[in-house]
Design an enzyme around this catalytic site. Structure first.
Site, PDB file in Angstrom:
ATOM      1  N   CYS A 157      37.625 -48.591  42.995  1.00  7.48           N
ATOM      2  CA  CYS A 157      36.393 -49.329  42.688  1.00  7.48           C
ATOM      3  C   CYS A 157      36.010 -50.224  43.860  1.00  7.48           C
ATOM      4  O   CYS A 157      34.835 -50.281  44.247  1.00  7.48           O
ATOM      5  CB  CYS A 157      36.579 -50.198  41.447  1.00  7.48           C
ATOM      6  SG  CYS A 157      36.918 -49.307  39.924  1.00  7.48           S
ATOM      7  N   CYS A 186      40.924 -52.564  40.514  1.00  5.19           N
ATOM      8  CA  CYS A 186      40.886 -51.119  40.799  1.00  5.19           C
ATOM      9  C   CYS A 186      40.610 -50.861  42.282  1.00  5.19           C
ATOM     10  O   CYS A 186      39.515 -51.170  42.774  1.00  5.19           O
ATOM     11  CB  CYS A 186      39.815 -50.491  39.923  1.00  5.19           C
ATOM     12  SG  CYS A 186      39.334 -48.814  40.371  1.00  5.19           S
TER      13      CYS A 186
END
Length: 81
Positions: A10, A7
Site C-alpha cells: 500500500c 501495509c
C-alpha cells in the site's frame, strides 16, 4: 484505494495512486480509504486484502475489483476497462 498504514505494498502504491488521482481528477473520482480508520466501509465493501481497488459506475454499483500493488499503467488500464 483501500489501504492500511502497516501495509508495505500500500505504501509503495500510494504515491502512484495519488499522482494518478491528480492527473485524472476531472475524469474520475478516486478515493483513498484507510481500512483501519474506516472499518465499516471496508466491511461493507468486503475488503479482504490491501491494497484493493474497486471501480464503481455512476449508480455506485461495483463493476471491477483488483487487489495487490500496482503501477500507474496497470491502474490506468483498470480504470479504462
Amino acid at each position: 484505494m483501500f489501504s492500511a498504514s502497516w501495509c508495505g505494498p500500500c505504501q509503495r502504491t500510494k504515491p502512484v495512486f495519488l499522482a494518478l488521482k491528480e492527473e485524472l481528477k476531472d475524469v474520475v473520482d478516486m478515493q483513498l480509504v484507510d481500512v483501519n480508520q474506516q472499518e465499516d466501509l471496508a466491511h461493507e465493501n468486503d475488503i479482504r486484502a490491501v491494497p484493493t481497488f474497486i471501480l464503481f459506475n455512476e449508480e455506485e454499483d461495483e463493476i471491477a475489483r483488483m487487489s495487490g500493488g500496482s503501477t500507474a499503467e496497470k491502474l490506468k488500464a483498470f480504470i479504462n476497462q
